[in-house]
Enzyme design. Structure first.
Site, short mmCIF file in Angstrom:
data_model
loop_
_atom_site.label_atom_id
_atom_site.label_comp_id
_atom_site.label_asym_id
_atom_site.label_seq_id
_atom_site.Cartn_x
_atom_site.Cartn_y
_atom_site.Cartn_z
N ARG A 37 0.83 -1.21 0.00
CA ARG A 37 0.00 0.00 0.00
C ARG A 37 0.86 1.26 0.00
O ARG A 37 0.50 2.27 -0.63
CB ARG A 37 -0.93 0.00 1.22
N GLU A 69 -1.68 -8.91 3.37
CA GLU A 69 -3.12 -8.97 3.57
C GLU A 69 -3.67 -10.27 3.03
O GLU A 69 -3.10 -10.88 2.12
CB GLU A 69 -3.80 -7.77 2.91
N GLU A 103 -10.18 -1.66 -5.03
CA GLU A 103 -9.45 -0.83 -4.07
C GLU A 103 -8.06 -0.48 -4.59
O GLU A 103 -7.57 0.63 -4.36
CB GLU A 103 -9.35 -1.54 -2.72
N ASP A 156 -12.46 7.41 -10.73
CA ASP A 156 -12.73 8.82 -10.49
C ASP A 156 -11.62 9.61 -11.16
O ASP A 156 -10.57 9.88 -10.57
CB ASP A 156 -12.78 9.09 -8.98
N HIS A 175 -19.19 -8.33 1.06
CA HIS A 175 -18.33 -8.97 0.06
C HIS A 175 -18.40 -8.06 -1.16
O HIS A 175 -19.26 -8.24 -2.04
CB HIS A 175 -18.83 -10.37 -0.28
N CYS A 231 -16.70 -7.82 -3.68
CA CYS A 231 -16.48 -8.48 -4.98
C CYS A 231 -17.81 -8.86 -5.61
O CYS A 231 -17.92 -8.96 -6.84
CB CYS A 231 -15.64 -9.74 -4.81
#
Length: 753
Positions: free
Chosen positions: A405, A435, A446, A503, A719, A721
Site C-alpha cells: 500500500r 493482507e 481498491e 474517479d 463482500h 467483490c
C-alpha cells in the site's frame, strides 16, 4: 398537383373514379421520378433535386383522398407496395443499366421518404421495401440522398428519424425465427431471429446519421464507403479531413439531433443482449473490416499499376471507361458499391449505447486473449515435447500484481514495464502484501482507487487542478518521466477491460485527444473548460473593434504562472518565431487565439500526453475504440455521474430470511436515503468496492442484502467483490444508522495487516 386536387374535390361529390385512376398513374416509378423538380434541370446525379414543399403537398392530398375512399386507399397502398418492392429488387448493376434515368433514379427514394404515412404501422411493408431500396442504391446516390436529407427542416428530419427507429423495432418484433445449429445435427437446436430487415433499417438510418453531421464508423461520408485517412471523401469535397478518429470530432449535438437520438432501444436491449447475436454480429463486423481492407488494397494496387504504365496520376484519375463517362478518381472510389454489402450492425455503431460498446470492447479483448492463450499453449506443448518434460508449462490466464500500500506506484511500475502488451488484456488479479484478501473483484477495485488517488493527488506533479479544483489536466511543467505517464494510460485501459469505474476528473477534451489520431483540433470552447477567465478574455479580444485590437499591441506570446521546485515564476512562450517582438494585427486575431489554444492544450503537454496515450493504446488500441465519442469514452471510464439510490433500492435482492418488507430492510433504505452525498458514496464503496455508478446507473448493480444474525453490536460487513451486504437484524433504526456509519467510515483494507 392541380389534377390531384381537382380529383379530391370531385370525390367529395361521390365521384372517385378519376381519383382512383389518377392515383394509379402517378404512383408509377417513372412518373414519380420525373416529378417535383426544385429547379428546371432534371438533375446531374449530384443530388435528388426535390421540391420538398410540393412533394409534401402531394402526399397530403393523397392522404386526404385515402380518407375519403376505401378504393383509393387500397389502390394507393397496393401501388406503393409494388413501387417500393421494385426499388428493393433493383440491384446496383440494374441501376447502371436503367438507361437515361440512371442519373436521377434515386429521386423517387427521396420523394417516398417524405410520405408522412410511413409512420403508420399499416405501411410497414412499404417502409420495409423502401429501406431495402435505399440499401441497394449505388454508393454515390446514397451519399447524395444523405446530403439532401441534411437540407430538410429540423422537424421533418426528426420525424423521419423517429419513423425509422420505430420501423427498426417493428422489424425485430416481426422477424422470422430459424434454427441455429449445425446442419444435420441430432441435438436440439436453438432458434435465432433474422436481422435482415433490421439491417436495412439501420442502413437507412445511416443516411440520417450522416446528414446529422455524423462521422466515423457508420457514416457514409468517410467510413462505410471510404477508408478514413486513405483518400476519404467527405460530404463536402473541399473539406480538409484530418487523420483522426472521426467519432471523436462529434462533440455535443449534431446538426439536427443529439447523437443519443440514434441509439436504438431494441438493438441495445434485445438484439445485443443475446450473447449469440452479439458474437454473430461481431463475426460479421470482422468480415466487413476485412472486406474493406482487401478492396482498398486492390484499388491501391490497380492505381499503382496504372501509374507504372506511365499514364500518370492525373490521367489515370480522369480516364474514361469507353462509354463516354468519366471514371471516378481511384482515391475516391467507394470500397463498397452499396450499403447492402455491409453485413453487421456493428458497422453502424451510432445505434449502440456506450454500455453495449463496452461489451463489444470486452468481447474483442476476450477473443484476442483466447487466441493468445491458444498460442501460448501450443508453444508450451511444443517446448515440453522437445525438452522431454512430462507436462507442459502452466499458462496463466491472469495479469498478477503484488503491491504494497505504501509503495503502490513504484511496485506497479516495476512489474508493468516487464510485461508484454498482451498481458494487459488478461483479467487482473491483485494481492496487497501482508493482507489476506483474495481478489474476486473487490481487491482490484481498491487497488485502482488507491493508485489513482496517489498518482492524481499525491506527491507527484503530473497534473494541475483547474475549475475550483474539480478538474485535472496535464502539468506543462511536470518533471515526471514518460514511464509514469505511460503507466497511467495502461492502468486506464486495464480498468476498462476489468470493468472498474475510475474517479478521473479530466475535462472532456482530454478524451477527444485520447481518441484522435494524431490530434483532434481543439477550440476556445475546450480551453474554457479549464481556464474560463482566459477564454473569456480571448473571446472579448476577438469581438473588439479592429482599431482597438491594434491599439493593444498584443505580441505573439502568452504568459502563465509556473510552479517548479517549490517556486512560482512567470514564463513567457512565443507562439511563432520572434513572437516576443511581433505584434498581432487585427486580422490575425483568430490565428493568434488558435495558436494560444493549441499551445495550452497540445504543445505544452505533448511529451507527457503522448506517453499517456501510448500506454492507453497498448491496452485499448484497435478499431473498436473508434466506436466511441469523447462523451461515451468518459462514461466508460468514469461511470454514470447520476447516483440514483431509488434505482439501487428497486434493483436490490434479499436473502437468508430478509424480504423487501422486513423491518430492518425498510430502516436500511430510510437511513441510506437520508445520508449526505459523501456518505452515500461511502456506502456505495463499502458494498460494491467503488463509489461510482456503472454506465447504466445504480439500477444495474443488483446488490444483495443478507441476514447476518440477530440484533447485536456487530458492524455490517460486505463482500464487495459480489455487491453483497451482510446486515445484522438491528432492532432500532438508530442502532442501524450508528453501526452502518461506523462501518462505512472504516472500510479500507482486506483482512489483517
Amino acid at each position: 398537383l392541380a389534377a390531384l386536387e381537382a380529383a379530391v374535390q370531385a370525390s367529395l361529390a361521390g365521384r372517385s373514379e378519376d381519383l382512383c385512376d389518377l392515383a394509379a398513374r402517378v404512383l408509377d416509378s417513372n412518373s414519380l421520378n420525373r416529378s417535383f423538380f426544385e429547379t428546371a434541370s432534371m438533375g446531374d446525379g449530384a443530388g435528388p433535386n426535390v421540391d420538398v414543399k410540393a412533394a409534401l403537398q402531394f402526399w397530403q392530398l393523397l392522404s386526404q383522398a385515402e380518407e375519403r375512399s376505401d378504393d383509393v386507399e387500397r389502390i394507393v397502398r397496393r401501388k406503393l407496395e409494388s413501387l417500393t418492392l421494385s426499388l428493393a429488387l433493383m440491384s446496383t448493376a440494374a441501376h447502371a443499366r436503367s438507361g437515361a434515368d440512371a442519373e436521377i433514379w434515386h429521386r423517387q427514394h427521396a420523394i417516398l421518404l417524405l410520405n408522412p404515412n410511413l409512420a403508420d404501422p399499416a405501411y410497414n411493408n412499404v417502409l420495409k421495401c423502401l429501406c431495402a431500396g435505399l440499401s441497394a442504391l449505388p454508393a454515390l446516390k446514397a451519399a447524395a440522398i444523405a446530403g439532401w436529407l441534411g437540407t430538410l427542416n429540423p422537424s421533418l428530419f426528426e420525424t423521419l428519424t423517429l419513423t425509422l427507429q420505430q420501423h427498426l423495432t417493428l422489424s425485430w418484433l416481426l422477424a422470422e425465427e430459424s434454427a441455429d445449429g449445425p446442419l444435420g445435427s441430432l441435438l436440439p437446436t436453438t432458434t435465432i431471429k433474422s436481422v435482415k430487415e433490421v439491417m436495412n433499417a439501420v442502413r437507412a438510418l445511416s443516411l440520417l446519421f450522416t446528414a446529422n453531421g455524423g462521422r466515423g464508423p457508420g457514416s457514409l461520408s468517410d467510413d462505410v464507403f471510404y477508408v478514413p485517412g486513405r483518400g476519404a471523401a467527405p460530404m463536402d469535397p473541399d473539406e480538409d479531413v484530418d487523420q483522426a478518429n472521426k467519432a471523436a470530432l462529434m462533440a455535443g449535438a449534431g446538426k439536427f439531433l443529439p447523437w443519443e437520438a440514434f441509439y436504438n432501444d431494441t438493438v441495445n436491449g434485445e438484439i445485443m443482449a443475446s450473447p449469440r447475436n452479439l458474437e454473430r454480429q461481431y463475426s460479421d463486423w470482422v468480415r466487413d473490416i476485412s472486406e474493406k481492407t482487401d478492396r482498398r488494397k486492390a484499388q491501391d494496387k490497380a492505381m499503382a499499376e496504372r501509374k507504372a504504365a506511365g499514364e500518370g496520376v492525373q490521367a489515370a484519375e480522369a480516364k474514361g471507361d469507353g462509354d463516354g463517362k468519366r471514371e471516378e478518381p481511384a482515391a475516391l472510389k467507394p470500397v463498397f458499391e452499396s450499403l447492402a454489402e455491409v453485413r453487421s450492425v456493428l458497422s453502424f455503431p451510432f445505434v449502440l449505447e456506450p454500455a453495449v460498446k463496452a461489451q463489444i470492447l470486452n468481447l474483442d479483448a476476450e477473443l484476442q486473449m483466447r487466441h493468445q492463450f491458444r498460442q501460448e499453449m501450443d508453444i508450451a506443448i511444443q517446448t515440453s515435447i522437445f525438452s522431454g518434460t512430462r507436462e507442459p508449462a502452466r499458462v496463466d490466464p491472469y495479469m498478477h500484481l503484488n503491491v504494497g500500500r505504501d509503495t503502490i506506484v513504484r511496485d506497479t511500475l516495476d512489474q508493468v514495464v516487464l510485461m508484454p502488451d498482451f498481458f494487459f488484456k488478461k483479467a487482473l488479479r491483485v494481492q496487497f502484501r501482508g493482507e489476506l484478501g483474495v481478489d474476486e473483484g473487490g481487491v482490484q477495485k481498491e487497488f485502482f482507487q488507491i493508485i489513482m488517488r496517489e498518482l492524481l493527488h499525491g506527491n507527484y506533479d503530473i497534473f494541475c487542478k483547474y475549475g475550483d479544483d474539480t478538474l485535472l489536466f496535464f502539468n506543462p511543467d511536470s518533471m515526471e518521466e514518460a514511464p509514469t505517464f505511460e503507466l497511467i494510460g495502461i492502468l486506464l485501459g486495464v480498468a476498462i477491460y476489468n470493468g472498474i469505474i475510475l474517479d478521473l476528473p479530466f475535462p472532456l477534451f482530454t478524451y477527444k485527444k485520447l481518441l484522435g489520431e494524431p490530434e483532434v483540433k481543439l477550440t476556445l470552447a475546450d480551453l474554457k473548460a479549464i481556464k474560463p477567465e482566459v477564454a473569456k478574455s480571448l473571446e472579448a479580444y476577438l469581438a473588439m473593434d479592429p482599431t482597438d485590437a491594434d491599439a493593444m499591441e498584443q505580441t505573439w506570446c502568452l504568459t502563465y504562472e509556473s510552479f517548479m521546485f517549490g517556486e512560482r515564476s512567470v514564463r513567457s512562450v512565443p507562439l511563432r518565431p520572434d513572437g516576443e517582438d511581433t505584434v498581432v494585427r487585427a486580422e490575425e486575431r483568430q490565428a493568434y487565439v488558435d495558436a494560444f489554444v493549441h499551445w495550452w492544450l497540445v504543445d505544452s503537454v505533448k511529451p507527457s500526453f503522448e506517453a499517456f496515450k501510448r500506454g492507453f493504446r497498448k491496452v485499448c488500441g484497435g478499431r473498436i475504440l473508434d466506436f466511441f465519442r469523447g462523451e461515451e469514452l468518459e462514461l466508460l471510464i468514469c461511470g454514470n455521474p447520476t447516483l440514483n439510490f431509488e434505482d439501487l433500492e428497486e434493483a436490490a435482492k434479499y436473502a437468508d430470511g430478509y424480504t423487501e418488507g422486513s423491518a430492518v430492510i425498510r430502516n436500511l433504505w430510510v437511513v441510506v436515503h437520508s445520508l449526505g452525498e459523501e456518505q452515500k458514496r461511502a456506502f456505495l464503496k463499502f458494498v460494491t468496492g467503488s463509489d461510482r455508478a456503472p454506465i447504466r446507473g445504480l439500477g444495474s448493480l443488483n446488490i444483495v442484502v443478507s441476514k447476518n444474525g440477530g440484533d447485536s453490536e456487530r458492524l455490517p460487513t460486505s463482500h464487495s467483490c459480489f455487491n453483497h451486504l451482510l446486515l445484522p437484524e438491528y432492532r432500532t433504526i438508530e442502532k442501524l444508522r450508528d453501526r452502518l456509519l461506523l462501518a462505512i467510515q472504516n472500510a479500507e483494507g482486506f483482512g489483517l495487516r
